[in-house]
Design a protein around this motif. Sequence first.
Motif, PDB file in Angstrom:
ATOM      1  N   PRO A 168      46.497  34.450 -37.353  1.00 47.80           N
ATOM      2  CA  PRO A 168      45.660  35.107 -38.025  1.00 47.80           C
ATOM      3  C   PRO A 168      45.842  36.559 -38.684  1.00 47.80           C
ATOM      4  O   PRO A 168      46.918  37.040 -38.586  1.00 47.80           O
ATOM      5  N   LEU A 169      44.774  36.964 -39.576  1.00 50.18           N
ATOM      6  CA  LEU A 169      45.009  38.273 -39.973  1.00 50.18           C
ATOM      7  C   LEU A 169      45.106  39.304 -38.829  1.00 50.18           C
ATOM      8  O   LEU A 169      44.765  39.316 -37.895  1.00 50.18           O
ATOM      9  N   GLY A 170      46.260  40.405 -38.866  1.00 47.75           N
ATOM     10  CA  GLY A 170      46.678  41.294 -37.912  1.00 47.75           C
ATOM     11  C   GLY A 170      46.900  40.760 -36.683  1.00 47.75           C
ATOM     12  O   GLY A 170      46.522  41.099 -35.620  1.00 47.75           O
ATOM     13  N   ALA A 171      47.814  39.588 -36.674  1.00 46.58           N
ATOM     14  CA  ALA A 171      48.062  38.747 -35.537  1.00 46.58           C
ATOM     15  C   ALA A 171      48.673  39.682 -34.443  1.00 46.58           C
ATOM     16  O   ALA A 171      49.292  40.613 -34.556  1.00 46.58           O
ATOM     17  N   SER A 172      48.101  39.126 -33.240  1.00 43.89           N
ATOM     18  CA  SER A 172      48.645  39.808 -31.874  1.00 43.89           C
ATOM     19  C   SER A 172      49.385  38.920 -31.179  1.00 43.89           C
ATOM     20  O   SER A 172      49.388  39.010 -30.018  1.00 43.89           O
ATOM     21  N   GLY A 173      49.631  37.633 -31.622  1.00 46.63           N
ATOM     22  CA  GLY A 173      50.214  36.414 -31.010  1.00 46.63           C
ATOM     23  C   GLY A 173      49.119  35.803 -30.196  1.00 46.63           C
ATOM     24  O   GLY A 173      49.475  34.568 -29.753  1.00 46.63           O
ATOM     25  N   ASP A 174      47.754  35.907 -30.333  1.00 49.83           N
ATOM     26  CA  ASP A 174      46.575  35.058 -29.781  1.00 49.83           C
ATOM     27  C   ASP A 174      46.276  34.171 -30.910  1.00 49.83           C
ATOM     28  O   ASP A 174      46.747  34.135 -32.169  1.00 49.83           O
ATOM     29  N   ILE A 175      45.238  33.228 -30.451  1.00 53.96           N
ATOM     30  CA  ILE A 175      44.435  32.346 -31.449  1.00 53.96           C
ATOM     31  C   ILE A 175      43.169  33.146 -31.875  1.00 53.96           C
ATOM     32  O   ILE A 175      42.467  33.460 -30.872  1.00 53.96           O
ATOM     33  N   ASP A 176      42.814  33.217 -33.235  1.00 54.86           N
ATOM     34  CA  ASP A 176      41.279  33.914 -33.352  1.00 54.86           C
ATOM     35  C   ASP A 176      40.654  33.155 -34.469  1.00 54.86           C
ATOM     36  O   ASP A 176      41.140  32.023 -34.718  1.00 54.86           O
ATOM     37  N   ILE A 177      39.540  33.480 -34.773  1.00 51.45           N
ATOM     38  CA  ILE A 177      38.624  33.032 -35.702  1.00 51.45           C
ATOM     39  C   ILE A 177      38.663  33.501 -37.060  1.00 51.45           C
ATOM     40  O   ILE A 177      38.466  34.548 -36.871  1.00 51.45           O
ATOM     41  N   LEU A 178      38.921  32.725 -37.966  1.00 48.47           N
ATOM     42  CA  LEU A 178      38.673  33.209 -39.370  1.00 48.47           C
ATOM     43  C   LEU A 178      37.289  32.557 -39.900  1.00 48.47           C
ATOM     44  O   LEU A 178      36.980  31.279 -39.445  1.00 48.47           O
ATOM     45  N   ALA A 179      37.066  33.183 -40.950  1.00 48.55           N
ATOM     46  CA  ALA A 179      35.779  32.718 -41.857  1.00 48.55           C
ATOM     47  C   ALA A 179      36.050  32.961 -43.139  1.00 48.55           C
ATOM     48  O   ALA A 179      36.606  33.885 -43.752  1.00 48.55           O
ATOM     49  N   SER A 180      35.556  32.018 -44.114  1.00 45.57           N
ATOM     50  CA  SER A 180      35.394  32.277 -45.626  1.00 45.57           C
ATOM     51  C   SER A 180      34.231  31.738 -46.051  1.00 45.57           C
ATOM     52  O   SER A 180      33.547  30.685 -45.712  1.00 45.57           O
ATOM     53  N   SER A 181      33.853  32.595 -46.988  1.00 44.34           N
ATOM     54  CA  SER A 181      32.578  32.055 -47.596  1.00 44.34           C
ATOM     55  C   SER A 181      32.446  31.422 -49.090  1.00 44.34           C
ATOM     56  O   SER A 181      33.402  32.021 -49.723  1.00 44.34           O
ATOM     57  N   SER A 182      31.513  30.881 -49.654  1.00 47.80           N
ATOM     58  CA  SER A 182      31.406  30.521 -50.880  1.00 47.80           C
ATOM     59  C   SER A 182      29.930  30.692 -51.404  1.00 47.80           C
ATOM     60  O   SER A 182      28.895  30.565 -50.610  1.00 47.80           O
ATOM     61  N   THR A 183      29.742  31.491 -52.597  1.00 53.40           N
ATOM     62  CA  THR A 183      28.297  31.610 -53.170  1.00 53.40           C
ATOM     63  C   THR A 183      28.308  30.706 -54.337  1.00 53.40           C
ATOM     64  O   THR A 183      27.164  31.061 -55.065  1.00 53.40           O
TER      65      THR A 183
END
Length: 372
Positions: A12-27
């Motif tokens: 992920p962004l700014g990774a620290s070695g763990d698993i994170d949640i990302l999101a993206s939006s559409s309008t």
Amino acid sequence: GNWLAAWRATVPLGASGDIDILASSSTDNGATWSDPVSVNPPNDNQDDAGPRVAAVGQGRWMIMWNLWGFLVSEGLVVARSNNNGASWGAPATLLSYDAGDNVRHSISRVETDGAEHWIGVGDFAEWDLGGPFPVNTTDSDIFIIRSDDNGKTWSIPVPLNADAGSDTRNDGIPVLTTDQQGNWLVAWTSGDPSKRANDADLSACFSTDNGVTWSPVVALNANASIDRGNDAFPGVKTDGAGTWVAVWSSNNLLPDNSNNEDTDIHAATSTLTFGDNIVVLSPDGGEKVKAGKRQTINWLTIGDTGQRARINLIRDGAFVLEIKGNAINDGSYMWRVPVDTEPGKGYKVQVGSVDAAGIKDSSDSRFRIVPE
């Protein structure tokens, strides 16, 4: 035209070695999408998994997910966005565990009726966490959490299937839907609720009061009591006008496809309407009921159906005997089947209101009575 997608990412962004949640939006109805943003703090050193997205209002979103440890859940959190997913508030903790908490919960779905009522469903089990690897010590069961203030506060998890503390079947991967009129349906994959075979079948519960109370567990696939194939991974939806649709994966052989043994998608519909109504839940067809033994009769009461119920046994459409003429109309009656009941097939149970003669229902299909 607003849409939101969320997923777990190992880089992920700014990774620290763990698993994170990302999101993206559409309008623009999915034609284009924003750059991904981190939903959880990117330096939390915590594995985050299983994001569940729900719309709170115009441009406002909520994502609920599990904090994940080594093979087991370490907690449940929720984050909100008020700018269509461009940024996210700090996650709020819904569930957290101490080292000695052996029961762990995993969220599967979150839905709202658009009127501030929210329900989340998932599965839970008890684990032995003392060894080198976590080992589950109980079967898994279904839990729900509720919110009546548009997701701002939530109830503690409570078991959905009433026999969670005593059954031995695994229940998991629940889904849910609502008609936005107070009625909800939850369905899940289960060790079969109607028999002790080794195949998987589908179970379901109804609520007519926004999840405060729930019906007894019923089999969603009508052949659950007699089939030998696996039915799993349901999806459920309603049109809000009394029609409920379920689809699922199955390797059962259908009559028109008896030579094809692959896995296919099956579907079923229910036209259950939620006025004043009684719906027989069990026995509902295909069971073998033993004469001289106890048999639980379950039914769903909807609306005003009176305080008393009349329960009859019928066979091939003809009256056989009155099981109970003045039963408490609470949805369940324990019937000791007379030992001299003629064995054979063609039987149904009929439950009707004593106070309103037109409100009644019978087993959907015939069951068999066998000698003691």
